[in-house]
Design a protein around this motif. Structure first.
Motif, PDB file in Angstrom:
ATOM      1  N   PRO A  31       0.814  -1.226   0.000  1.00 35.98           N
ATOM      2  CA  PRO A  31       0.000   0.000   0.000  1.00 35.98           C
ATOM      3  C   PRO A  31       0.843   1.270   0.000  1.00 35.98           C
ATOM      4  N   LEU A  32       1.982   1.212   0.695  1.00 35.63           N
ATOM      5  CA  LEU A  32       2.847   2.396   0.725  1.00 35.63           C
ATOM      6  C   LEU A  32       3.422   2.668  -0.656  1.00 35.63           C
ATOM      7  N   LEU A  33       3.810   1.584  -1.332  1.00 33.65           N
ATOM      8  CA  LEU A  33       4.362   1.719  -2.677  1.00 33.65           C
ATOM      9  C   LEU A  33       3.305   2.268  -3.631  1.00 33.65           C
ATOM     10  N   LEU A  66      -7.725   6.061   0.605  1.00 33.13           N
ATOM     11  CA  LEU A  66      -8.938   5.251   0.565  1.00 33.13           C
ATOM     12  C   LEU A  66      -8.744   4.017  -0.312  1.00 33.13           C
ATOM     13  N   LEU A  67      -8.143   4.231  -1.486  1.00 36.58           N
ATOM     14  CA  LEU A  67      -7.968   3.097  -2.397  1.00 36.58           C
ATOM     15  C   LEU A  67      -6.989   2.074  -1.839  1.00 36.58           C
ATOM     16  N   SER A  68      -5.909   2.556  -1.202  1.00 36.60           N
ATOM     17  CA  SER A  68      -4.949   1.569  -0.705  1.00 36.60           C
ATOM     18  C   SER A  68      -5.549   0.810   0.467  1.00 36.60           C
ATOM     19  N   ASN A  69      -6.461   1.442   1.214  1.00 35.61           N
ATOM     20  CA  ASN A  69      -7.175   0.704   2.255  1.00 35.61           C
ATOM     21  C   ASN A  69      -8.090  -0.353   1.653  1.00 35.61           C
ATOM     22  N   THR A 111      -1.795  -0.539   8.097  1.00 38.07           N
ATOM     23  CA  THR A 111      -2.129   0.224   6.878  1.00 38.07           C
ATOM     24  C   THR A 111      -2.368   1.689   7.205  1.00 38.07           C
ATOM     25  N   GLY A 112      -3.453   1.994   7.912  1.00 39.96           N
ATOM     26  CA  GLY A 112      -3.844   3.383   8.151  1.00 39.96           C
ATOM     27  C   GLY A 112      -2.796   4.192   8.893  1.00 39.96           C
ATOM     28  N   SER A 144      -8.840   6.577   8.555  1.00 43.84           N
ATOM     29  CA  SER A 144      -8.451   5.230   8.120  1.00 43.84           C
ATOM     30  C   SER A 144      -8.959   4.181   9.099  1.00 43.84           C
ATOM     31  N   ALA A 145      -9.144   4.558  10.372  1.00 48.02           N
ATOM     32  CA  ALA A 145      -9.729   3.596  11.320  1.00 48.02           C
ATOM     33  C   ALA A 145     -11.163   3.284  10.907  1.00 48.02           C
TER      34      ALA A 145
END
Lengths: 228, 206
Positions: A31-33, A66-69, A111-112, A144-145
C-alpha cells in the motif's frame, strides 16, 4: 486452568496478527508503494504547476489513502478462512465482538497508521501547505480507522468467495464516501484557513459509530461465511 | 465410567436432526445424547453427511437443518483444516491460538508437541513442516485442552501409523477421565474400549 481473560486474549490476537503481518513485509509495503506511485504520477498527468498541485493535494492524498485501504481490507480474514483458523475463532469462548476489533486494530496499525505517518512526505511532494500537514495526519488517522472497520464488513461478507475483490468494492465504497468527504474537507479547510476542528469531530463521531456497530456486522458476516 | 452424579448428565444432546442437501435427504429425525465416557464414531460413506453433522453439533452450521442441538459443556472441534499458520512456529501457533481456550506456558506447549512427535520442532517456522506435521501441531491441542467434549472430523488423516496408535490411546484416556469424543473416521478404532456407532441412516447402535 481457565480460559484467558478477554483483554489478554485480544492483545494476544493483536500480537499474532502483527507478527503475521511483519513476517510478510511485502504486504505492508504494497500500500505504501501504491501511495508513492500514484503521488508521483499525478504531477505528470496534471502538469507540474505548484499552485495547481497544492489545490488538488487534499483530495488526491485522501483518495489514494482510501484506495490503498480498499486494496488491503480484502485480505484481513482470508488466510484464516482458508486454513480453518476462522472456524476456531468462531467457536472460541471469547466474545467475538472484541476478537474482531483486535483483527481490525492490527489491520489499521499496519495500513492506516503507517500511511498517516508517511503522508507528510507525500504531502510535500504535492506541495501541500505546511500548516495543513498536521490536519492531514490527524484526519488520516481517524478516517483510516473508520475505513478499516467498514472495509472489514465487506471482507467478512466476501471471505467465502473465490474472487471477492470486485464485490467488496461495490459493497463498501458507498460507506467510504462520507469519510472521504469529511476527511478531504478537513485538509482543504486547513489549507484555506477554515478551522478543521468540526470536520475532525465529525470523523471522530463516525469512528465511534463504526466501533460500536461494525464488529456486530462483521461477526454476523463471518458466521454466515463459515456456515455457507 | 466413574459413578458420580455428573456421569449421567449429557454433554451434548441432539434431537430430531434432519438435513437435506441438493434435494437429497442426508439424515432425518436423528436424536441422541453424548454422555461422559462415550466414544462415539459417526459412520457413513463419502458424502453421507458426517462432516455436516459434526459441524451442526459444533455450532458452526446454524441454518439449513431442522432439529436442535444443546451443548452443555465446552467443546473442542478439530476440522478438516489444520488451522496452522505457516508463518508462525508450532509454539506460537499453540500459544496464540485463536481458539482462546487457555493460557499455556512454554513448558506445557513443549510437552504437548513432544507427545505428538514434534520435539525439537517448537521454533521451526511451520512452512518448513510437512502436511502430516501440520496435522500433528493441531492434534497437540488435544493434549492441552481441558474441554470435556471433543468433536473430531477425520482426525487420522495424514497421520502415520504410530501417530494413529498414540491418538487412539489419547482418546481412550480422555473418555476414561470422564470426557466424551464424537468423531468421524473410515478406519475402525483399534481400542479396548466400548465404541458406540452412530449411523446416519439408522441412528445410534452399539
Amino acid at each position: 486452568m481457565s480460559a484467558p481473560g478477554t483483554l489478554p486474549f485480544c492483545l494476544r490476537l493483536l500480537r499474532r496478527q502483527l507478527v503475521l503481518a511483519f513476517r510478510r513485509p511485502i504486504e505492508i509495503g504494497n500500500p505504501l508503494l501504491f501511495f508513492a506511485m500514484v503521488v508521483a504520477l499525478f504531477p505528470l498527468g496534471l502538469g507540474p504547476a505548484p499552485e495547481q498541485l497544492s489545490g488538488f493535494a487534499p483530495g488526491i492524498l485522501w483518495i489514494i489513502a482510501l484506495l490503498s485501504n480498499l486494496l488491503t481490507s480484502d485480505a484481513v480474514f482470508r488466510s484464516d478462512f482458508e486454513d480453518g483458523s476462522l472456524e476456531q475463532l468462531l467457536l472460541s469462548p471469547q466474545p467475538l465482538f472484541l476478537s474482531v476489533l483486535a483483527y481490525i486494530a492490527a489491520h489499521w496499525l499496519v495500513t492506516g497508521v503507517l500511511l498517516a505517518l508517511v503522508s507528510p512526505v507525500f504531502a510535500l511532494m504535492l506541495n501541500l501547505p505546511v500548516q495543513a500537514v498536521g490536519v492531514l495526519v490527524a484526519s488520516l488517522l481517524l478516517g483510516s480507522a473508520v475505513l478499516s472497520l467498514v472495509g472489514c464488513i465487506g471482507a467478512a461478507l466476501t471471505v467465502g468467495l473465490k474472487r471477492g475483490g470486485m464485490l467488496i468494492s461495490l459493497l463498501i465504497l458507498p460507506f467510504y464516501m462520507p469519510v472521504l468527504i469529511f476527511g478531504s474537507a478537513a485538509v482543504q479547510g486547513a489549507v484555506t484557513g477554515v478551522p478543521a476542528g468540526p470536520y475532525l469531530a465529525i470523523l471522530g463521531a463516525m469512528l465511534c459509530l463504526a466501533i460500536a456497530l461494525a464488529p456486530l456486522a462483521i461477526a454476523a458476516g463471518l458466521r454466515i461465511s463459515v456456515d455457507a | 465410567m466413574p459413578d458420580t452424579p455428573t456421569a449421567h448428565r449429557p454433554l451434548l444432546s441432539a434431537s430430531g436432526l434432519s438435513l437435506e442437501r441438493g434435494g437429497r435427504e442426508l439424515f432425518s429425525a436423528l436424536s441422541f445424547e453424548v454422555l461422559p465416557g462415550h466414544l462415539l464414531q459417526i459412520e457413513g460413506a463419502n458424502g453421507a453427511g458426517k462432516t455436516s453433522l459434526i459441524r451442526i453439533l459444533a455450532g458452526l452450521s446454524r441454518y439449513g437443518f431442522t432439529g436442535s442441538v444443546t451443548r452443555h459443556a465446552p467443546l473442542l472441534y478439530l476440522g478438516h483444516q489444520a488451522g496452522v499458520k505457516a508463518l508462525l512456529t508450532p509454539r506460537e501457533n499453540l500459544a496464540w491460538h485463536v481458539g482462546g481456550e487457555g493460557d499455556y506456558d512454554d513448558e506445557r506447549i513443549r510437552d504437548a508437541l513432544a507427545r505428538v512427535g514434534l520435539y525439537g520442532y517448537e521454533n521451526v517456522p511451520s512452512h518448513a513442516l510437512s502436511a502430516g506435521q501440520h496435522r500433528r501441531v493441531n492434534l497437540a491441542r488435544l493434549y492441552l485442552s481441558e474441554s470435556p467434549l471433543w468433536l473430531l472430523d477425520e482426525p487420522f488423516t495424514a497421520i502415520d501409523r504410530s501417530g494413529v496408535l498414540d491418538l487412539e490411546n489419547l482418546l481412550v484416556e480422555h473418555v476414561e477421565r470422564g470426557g466424551a469424543v464424537v468423531m468421524t473416521s473410515h478406519q475402525a478404532l483399534q481400542v479396548t474400549y466400548e465404541v458406540r456407532f452412530l449411523s446416519l441412516l439408522e441412528g445410534l447402535r452399539l
